[in-house]
Design an enzyme around this catalytic site. Structure first.
Site, mmCIF file in Angstrom:
data_model
loop_
_atom_site.group_PDB
_atom_site.id
_atom_site.type_symbol
_atom_site.label_atom_id
_atom_site.label_comp_id
_atom_site.label_asym_id
_atom_site.label_seq_id
_atom_site.Cartn_x
_atom_site.Cartn_y
_atom_site.Cartn_z
ATOM 1 N N PHE A 1 0.656 -0.815 0.317
ATOM 2 C CA PHE A 1 0.376 -0.112 -0.055
ATOM 3 C C PHE A 1 0.901 1.311 0.113
ATOM 4 C CE2 PHE A 1 -2.652 2.972 1.648
ATOM 5 C CZ PHE A 1 -3.873 3.009 0.682
ATOM 6 N N ASP B 1 1.145 -4.265 8.422
ATOM 7 C CA ASP B 1 0.232 -3.428 8.418
ATOM 8 C C ASP B 1 -1.742 -4.280 8.704
ATOM 9 O OD1 ASP B 1 -2.055 -1.553 7.520
ATOM 10 O OD2 ASP B 1 -0.779 -0.320 6.736
ATOM 11 N N TYR C 1 -11.454 2.597 10.038
ATOM 12 C CA TYR C 1 -12.604 2.900 9.574
ATOM 13 C C TYR C 1 -12.514 1.872 8.300
ATOM 14 C CZ TYR C 1 -8.722 4.800 6.369
ATOM 15 O OH TYR C 1 -7.559 5.020 5.417
ATOM 16 N N LYS C 2 -11.925 0.996 8.326
ATOM 17 C CA LYS C 2 -12.567 0.192 7.291
ATOM 18 C C LYS C 2 -13.498 -1.489 8.087
ATOM 19 C CE LYS C 2 -8.138 0.845 4.569
ATOM 20 N NZ LYS C 2 -6.873 0.855 3.629
ATOM 21 N N ARG D 1 -12.653 -4.253 -7.374
ATOM 22 C CA ARG D 1 -12.665 -4.732 -5.908
ATOM 23 C C ARG D 1 -13.665 -4.636 -5.278
ATOM 24 N NH1 ARG D 1 -8.460 -1.904 -1.443
ATOM 25 N NH2 ARG D 1 -10.106 -0.438 -1.783
HETATM 26 C C1 LIG Z 1 -5.961 1.818 3.764
HETATM 27 C C2 LIG Z 1 -5.044 1.688 4.761
HETATM 28 C C3 LIG Z 1 -3.908 2.166 4.630
HETATM 29 C C4 LIG Z 1 -4.629 4.351 5.214
HETATM 30 O O1 LIG Z 1 -3.762 4.842 5.712
HETATM 31 P P1 LIG Z 1 -3.994 5.851 6.826
HETATM 32 O O2 LIG Z 1 -2.991 6.366 7.324
HETATM 33 O O3 LIG Z 1 -4.933 5.865 7.546
HETATM 34 O O4 LIG Z 1 -4.995 6.610 5.390
HETATM 35 C C5 LIG Z 1 -2.728 2.326 5.261
HETATM 36 N N1 LIG Z 1 -2.169 0.718 5.242
HETATM 37 C C6 LIG Z 1 -2.662 0.067 4.303
HETATM 38 C C7 LIG Z 1 -2.172 -1.384 3.867
HETATM 39 C C8 LIG Z 1 -4.418 0.295 3.902
HETATM 40 O O5 LIG Z 1 -4.685 -0.682 2.973
#
Ligand SMILES: *Cc1c(COP(=O)(O)O)cnc(C)c1O
Length: 411
Positions: A125, A196, A221-222, A370
């Site tokens: 990511f 992560d 938030y997911k 997705r």
């Molecule tokens: C959604 C996501 C993030 C989001 O990071 P934010 O700091 O909340 O914007 C980070 N890493 C992964 C792997 C994600 O899927």
């Protein structure tokens, strides 16, 4: 051959079905994007009104003590701990995933001062790589990022690696890595493992301590349904509590914030990984999402998730054969998260055409459609409806309209 009846009968056997009513889902929408932004739990709306009106409005500053606002990062962290295989006192809710990555990557590098490599997966990511880049340029002194393909992770872990920083469930493909094996390889080489969990917390069973994880971060938030921009979380294994130090040494991570000392002294335990004053409204919303989650059984969630994703894959292949979709997500459920991704050269327009019909998934560049399957509110019959729309869009050529090809800022 999967039929509408096959899926209706799975709905009848679904022990999680009553959870759907706990969410305020809009009428007529099939929401396959809870992996990007979980929907609003009904109880969250009520709680937000209460926190704002009663706690903030009436208690004012007293609420930090009277409503334990000050304890919220740890209290909520302990609830997250139950979902990710951590112990009480190993998790706090704070900041964003990006900021937490920075803090813990820095802490990991400091624990291995004679090593200069942050090892990650190519295609991780973006923020995970960007934050590592920022840290490396700040540290200077020969620090570097080594980004390798999945098949090369094990062989790339050597005596120069300080920390292996990986995402457990890949955001594009939904493929799950072997946390235990990679963690063991990292430890054998004297490196640390940071995970992560953004696409895994609340989506798949996670057992950080059983897998020997040193550090972890993840999103609120997911799948945890904490609300837009919800506080994220971080995990530090107990064995590192005494020695791990992170550089954002704000007063909330101080041993005694209200002694107002002139110099930083880290708090004991995971609390030293806090930085500034927590956002109480965001934490209140996250806590409701978590409480709802903790009422469900993770084994049942995983069981349903596998059935939903199996059914979706099989049905797309049955109903949309010949339309150019190729599966990106692993067929083997054992290494699949709670999402399904297909590749298609016209993916963006197809996703927009689906959204126009109320089937909300998302698009990830360059060509990935997705679809997230959150077992607390997705029904098997939703799989049927979503694929019927997809098939119709392809058969009719409905996706090939100019309005579906205009890229928005957020895809
Ligand atoms: C959604 C996501 C993030 C989001 O990071 P934010 O700091 O909340 O914007 C980070 N890493 C992964 C792997 C994600 O899927």
């Amino acid at each position: 051959m999967i039929t509408s009846d096959t899926l209706s009968s799975l709905d009848k056997e679904d022990s999680l079905a009553p959870f759907r009513d706990q969410f305020d889902l809009p009428e007529g929408i099939i929401y396959l994007d809870g992996n990007s932004l979980g929907p609003l739990p009904r109880r969250t709306l009520a709680r937000l009104i209460d926190v704002a009106r009663e706690e903030w409005g009436q208690s004012l500053i007293r609420a930090w003590n009277d409503h334990d606002w000050i304890g919220a990062p740890q209290r909520i962290g302990d609830k997250i701990a139950k979902i990710v295989g951590a112990r009480r006192g190993e998790v706090v809710a704070a900041d964003s995933t990006s900021v937490n990555l920075f803090k813990l990557l820095a802490a990991a590098c400091a624990l291995r001062p004679d090593r200069r490599v942050i090892l990650t997966q190519a295609g991780n990511f973006p923020t995970d790589i960007y934050m590592a880049e920022g840290l490396v340029s700040l540290l200077g002194d020969g620090y570097e990022i080594r980004a390798v393909e999945k098949s090369e992770i094990a062989s790339a872990i050597d005596g120069t690696v300080a920390v292996v920083s990986l995402t457990y469930v890949d955001y594009r493909s939904g493929e799950m890595l072997d946390m235990r094996a990679i963690g063991a390889a990292a430890h054998d080489a004297g490196a640390l493992a940071l995970w992560d969990l953004s696409h895994s917390a609340g989506a798949v069973p996670v057992d950080l301590n059983a897998a020997g994880a040193d550090f972890a971060v993840g999103c609120g938030y997911k799948y945890l349904n904490g609300g837009p921009g919800a506080p994220a979380f971080l995990f530090v294994a107990e064995k590192h509590h005494a020695d791990a130090r992170q550089p954002l040494s704000g007063w909330m991570g101080h041993a005694a914030p209200f002694d107002f000392e002139d110099s930083y002294r880290p708090a004991d335990g995971v609390a030293r990984h806090l930085a500034g004053t927590p956002g109480i409204l965001g934490l209140a919303a996250l806590e409701q999402g978590l409480d709802l989650f903790l009422e469900a059984d993770m084994a049942a969630i995983r069981h349903k998730s596998v059935l939903l994703t199996e059914a979706f894959i099989a049905l797309v292949e049955q109903e949309c054969a010949g339309h150019g979709f190729s599966l990106v997500t692993p067929r083997d459920a054992a290494i699949r998260g709670s999402q399904v991704s297909f590749r298609h050269p016209d993916g963006y327009a197809i996703v927009q055409a689906l959204i126009a019909r109320g089937v909300i998934g998302d698009f990830r560049t360059p060509d990935i459609l997705r679809f997230g399957f959150a077992p607390l509110y997705i029904r098997f019959r939703d799989v049927w409806s979503a694929v019927s729309h997809l098939s119709d869009i392809m058969e009719s050529g409905d996706w090939d309209r100019p309005e579906f090809k205009q890229k928005a800022a957020v895809t």
